[in-house]
Write a protein that holds these residues in place. Structure first.
Motif, short mmCIF file in Angstrom:
data_model
loop_
_atom_site.label_atom_id
_atom_site.label_comp_id
_atom_site.label_asym_id
_atom_site.label_seq_id
_atom_site.Cartn_x
_atom_site.Cartn_y
_atom_site.Cartn_z
N ASP A 1 36.88 41.58 29.59
CA ASP A 1 37.27 40.76 28.54
C ASP A 1 38.81 40.36 28.58
OD1 ASP A 1 37.45 40.08 25.74
OD2 ASP A 1 37.90 41.89 24.98
N PRO A 2 38.90 39.23 28.68
CA PRO A 2 37.97 38.07 29.04
C PRO A 2 37.78 37.73 30.44
CG PRO A 2 40.11 37.18 28.54
CD PRO A 2 40.22 38.67 28.37
N LYS A 3 39.07 37.91 31.29
CA LYS A 3 38.91 37.57 32.66
C LYS A 3 39.78 38.51 33.39
CE LYS A 3 36.80 33.78 34.19
NZ LYS A 3 37.54 32.21 34.64
N PRO A 4 39.57 39.04 34.40
CA PRO A 4 40.60 40.44 34.86
C PRO A 4 41.50 39.78 35.84
CG PRO A 4 38.27 40.29 36.19
CD PRO A 4 38.11 39.35 34.93
N SER A 5 42.59 40.26 35.80
CA SER A 5 43.73 39.99 36.62
C SER A 5 43.60 40.88 38.10
CB SER A 5 45.05 40.28 36.04
OG SER A 5 45.44 39.41 34.84
N LEU A 6 43.94 40.54 39.34
CA LEU A 6 43.95 40.93 40.58
C LEU A 6 45.42 40.86 41.16
CD1 LEU A 6 40.83 39.60 40.03
CD2 LEU A 6 40.44 41.10 42.00
N VAL A 7 46.07 41.78 41.38
CA VAL A 7 47.36 41.84 41.99
C VAL A 7 47.27 42.77 43.22
CG1 VAL A 7 49.80 42.08 41.65
CG2 VAL A 7 48.26 41.40 39.76
N VAL A 8 47.88 42.21 44.45
CA VAL A 8 47.97 43.03 45.59
C VAL A 8 49.36 43.42 45.83
CG1 VAL A 8 47.76 42.73 48.17
CG2 VAL A 8 46.36 41.45 46.70
N PHE A 9 49.27 45.10 45.91
CA PHE A 9 50.67 45.75 46.32
C PHE A 9 50.31 46.62 47.49
CE2 PHE A 9 52.30 44.79 41.81
CZ PHE A 9 53.44 44.32 42.27
N GLN A 10 51.11 46.85 48.30
CA GLN A 10 51.01 48.01 49.16
C GLN A 10 49.40 47.90 49.82
OE1 GLN A 10 53.91 48.72 50.08
NE2 GLN A 10 54.31 50.78 49.23
N ASN A 11 48.83 46.86 50.28
CA ASN A 11 47.46 46.62 50.72
C ASN A 11 46.39 47.00 50.04
OD1 ASN A 11 48.41 45.80 53.61
ND2 ASN A 11 49.52 47.85 53.43
N ASN A 12 46.76 47.29 48.75
CA ASN A 12 45.72 47.70 47.83
C ASN A 12 45.88 46.62 46.72
OD1 ASN A 12 44.93 51.01 47.42
ND2 ASN A 12 46.22 50.14 49.21
N VAL A 13 44.64 46.42 46.03
CA VAL A 13 44.22 45.42 45.05
C VAL A 13 44.24 46.21 43.83
CG1 VAL A 13 43.09 43.60 43.81
CG2 VAL A 13 43.10 43.96 46.69
N TYR A 14 45.12 45.87 42.66
CA TYR A 14 45.20 46.33 41.57
C TYR A 14 44.31 45.32 40.41
CZ TYR A 14 48.29 49.83 43.18
OH TYR A 14 48.93 50.94 43.79
N ILE A 15 43.52 46.04 39.82
CA ILE A 15 42.52 45.29 38.97
C ILE A 15 42.71 45.76 37.37
CG2 ILE A 15 40.04 44.74 38.42
CD1 ILE A 15 39.49 45.66 41.28
N PHE A 16 43.12 44.61 36.62
CA PHE A 16 43.37 44.70 35.10
C PHE A 16 42.41 43.93 34.18
CE2 PHE A 16 47.30 45.70 37.64
CZ PHE A 16 47.47 46.92 37.21
N GLY A 17 41.94 44.30 33.35
CA GLY A 17 41.01 43.62 32.18
C GLY A 17 39.69 43.54 32.72
N TRP A 18 39.15 44.36 33.62
CA TRP A 18 37.73 44.17 33.86
C TRP A 18 37.05 45.45 33.58
CZ3 TRP A 18 34.98 46.57 38.41
CH2 TRP A 18 33.54 46.33 38.42
N ALA A 19 37.65 46.42 33.34
CA ALA A 19 37.07 47.90 32.75
C ALA A 19 37.95 48.39 31.71
CB ALA A 19 36.80 48.89 34.03
#
Length: 588
Positions: A146-164
């Motif tokens: 709700d509504p569209k997730p944000s995906l941000v790359v740090f330290q070779n990992n992908v942080y996902i916000f707004g999807w869950a």
């Protein structure tokens, strides 16, 4: 503006001759036809569909990225650059082991682009045996896109916000989702080591200690343990040998061993950080790190690093962010559930090569008016621009040399034009582009904004009522993104009553006013099936399972359609004069 016709819908040119029998946006080698103000007609070559069958659920976001493997199982050390590979069935210890992948999110599931098999994997594809890894969704987490997730790359990992209903971190080497934060805090009960000889500690002084876990891969640090102390006699050392009750870690961070099966609680990623005060002091400074599995430390008068202090924080009230962006190695995000007037920021500036801070409760509150809600954050070359639904603010962020803290200044911009959603803004070549409820705008960080969408007003404004025709539910899902290969800014949004998917896809040529002084020209229609966009400069694919040259980079633009297919721009082949039906070379 050109008329809406077959050429402007992203049809493959071969498809018009009957050699490719697919719908617009679905051909294996789809092309956009771009009209330019100088009178030329341009073909945008090389779209390639990368999944053979449609995904379940609607694709709402994707993120391409490059990553490195972790330390080989024989050497759990925190040395920077000492990386191995969790490539399926193989283990490398080469420093050049870079891999190109992507995470694809639908409204029901997560897919991982497997660089070795060139497929979008589900959990069962990665872990075919029964066990605790039958899903990528952490226990207790609900997908609530709700509504569209944000995906941000740090330290070779992908942080996902707004999807869950949790902030999530995707670890590409584990092939696993984690809830951001720590599930375990050191339960240190003190230490039992007897004092040895040969120390330079101050006799009779009290030395206080606290310890924390840290992930040697991401650099994230946990909360601190309770403090414990000791008072050395003359010439004695202090031996800490019962850290965390001799159990280095008992939580759920792990990575695949040589058999590619994760071991819960194995602690292969987890080391410890030790902090100590000065003699009879109150402030805890960085003393040392311990590699995974090491549970003792002899302090014979070791020097502390005064530039790194222990951070005391509590993860219990971590705000769940709805969207976030990266600016100067920091995360900046908004939580509509917590306080819709606050910009939260997390400090990832690295004092050490393996060190990062994750403190999610710093925030700056904006002076919003009634009915005003923050909707987007966009970074420029030197500042952050924070949008609400009604206006915008410019935020300057400067680290203080004297204190190490952030000096944040904020000024309202002198116009009342808001942004419709978190992904509906882009910064290209000195211009800030965004989608308002009156259509597209751009601003060059000086003077008034330009209404580049004035010729598109019939799409956005009802001529009878004067109200915005954008579907209210679709505003927050709108996206604006620069496509470098076509040199256009792409805009996808939804218009019309009852519309439940994005049904408009327009392109704006960034060089419009070089040929025509009217900046509102330069628009073309593209495939109306587009649902989400991602542009990433990433490494090319593996060749025969071997690591690629880290300097061999390719541009890749990903977009999805409403039928559940993902496409990439095929940089390698450009498809130019290839015969109809000949397969394109992949670049993922």
């Amino acid at each position: 503006m050109p008329a809406y016709n077959k050429l402007t819908r992203g049809l493959n040119l071969w498809g018009q001759g009957g050699s490719v029998d697919m719908m617009p946006g679905e051909s294996l080698d789809c092309q956009d036809i771009l009209f330019r103000p100088d009178g030329a007609l341009y073909k945008h070559w090389g779209w390639r569909r990368i999944n053979a069958t449609a995904l379940s659920g609607r694709i709402i976001a994707q993120k391409g990225f490059a990553y490195k493997g972790k330390n080989s199982p024989a050497a759990y050390t925190a040395r920077p650059g000492n990386f191995g590979i969790a490539n399926d069935g193989s283990d490398y210890t080469r420093r050049t082991a870079f891999y190109t992948s992507a995470v694809v999110l639908t409204d029901t599931e997560l897919r991982f682009w497997n660089p070795s098999t060139q497929t979008l994997d589900l959990p069962a594809d990665r872990y075919p045996v029964a066990g605790p890894f039958t899903t990528w969704i952490p226990t207790g987490t609900t997908i609530a896109a709700d509504p569209k997730p944000s995906l941000v790359v740090f330290q070779n990992n992908v942080y996902i916000f707004g999807w869950a209903d949790q902030n999530l971190r995707w670890d590409p080497t584990d092939r696993q989702l984690y809830i951001v934060g720590w599930d375990v805090v050191p339960t240190n009960a003190g230490h039992t080591g007897a004092g040895g000889a040969g120390g330079t500690l101050v006799t009779g002084a009290t030395y206080r200690y606290r310890v924390s876990f840290y992930d040697i891969y991401t650099g994230e640090e946990s909360e601190l343990s309770a403090e414990f102390s000791d008072t050395p006699a003359a010439g004695e050392t202090i031996t800490l040998d019962n850290l965390n009750n001799a159990i280095p870690y008992g939580g759920n961070r792990y990575y695949p061993d040589t058999d590619n099966v994760p071991t819960p609680g194995g602690g292969d990623d987890i080391g410890m950080v030790v902090y100590r005060t000065d003699p009879n002091g109150e402030t805890f400074y960085f003393l040392s790190t311990l590699d995974p599995g090491v549970v003792s430390l002899t302090d014979d008068g070791l020097s502390t690093d005064k530039s790194i202090r222990a951070i005391v924080r509590d993860y219990a009230d971590l705000p769940v962010l709805n969207f976030a962006t990266e600016f100067r190695t920091m995360l900046w995000g908004v939580s509509w559930d917590e306080n819709w007037a606050r910009i939260y920021y997390n400090d990832f500036r690295s004092e050490k090569s393996f060190w990062s801070r994750w403190d999610p409760r710093n925030f700056r509150e904006l002076p919003l008016q009634d009915g005003e809600v923050l909707t987007a954050i966009q970074k420029t070359e030197d500042t952050l621009v924070v949008f609400s639904n009604l206006s915008a603010y410019e935020m300057h962020v400067v680290p203080s040399v004297s204190t190490g803290q952030l000096d944040i200044s904020l000024r309202p911009l002198e116009w009342t034009i808001g942004c419709v959603g978190p992904k509906a803004t882009e910064f290209v070549d000195g211009w800030l582009y965004w989608l308002s409820d009156r259509g597209p705008y751009r601003w060059n960080l000086a003077g008034p904004p330009q209404h580049i969408g004035k010729n598109l007003l019939p799409l956005f404004i009802d001529p009878t009522t004067g109200l915005c025709q954008m579907n209210a539910a679709m505003r927050l899902e709108s996206e604006v993104l620069y496509d470098q290969d076509a040199d256009v800014v792409r805009w996808i949004f939804g218009c019309g009553p009852g519309i439940t998917v994005l049904n408009r896809h327009l392109t704006y040529w960034t060089k419009t006013d070089q040929y025509n002084k009217d900046f509102a020209q330069g628009w073309s229609y593209a495939s109306a099936l587009g649902q989400s966009l991602d542009y990433t400069n990433v490494y090319v694919a593996l060749v025969g399972g071997a690591p690629v040259d880290p300097f061999d980079r390719k541009n890749r633009f990903l977009w999805s359609d409403s039928a559940g297919y993902l496409y990439e721009f095929d940089v390698a082949s450009r498809r130019g004069g290839l015969p109809a039906g000949q397969p394109a070379a992949g670049t993922v």
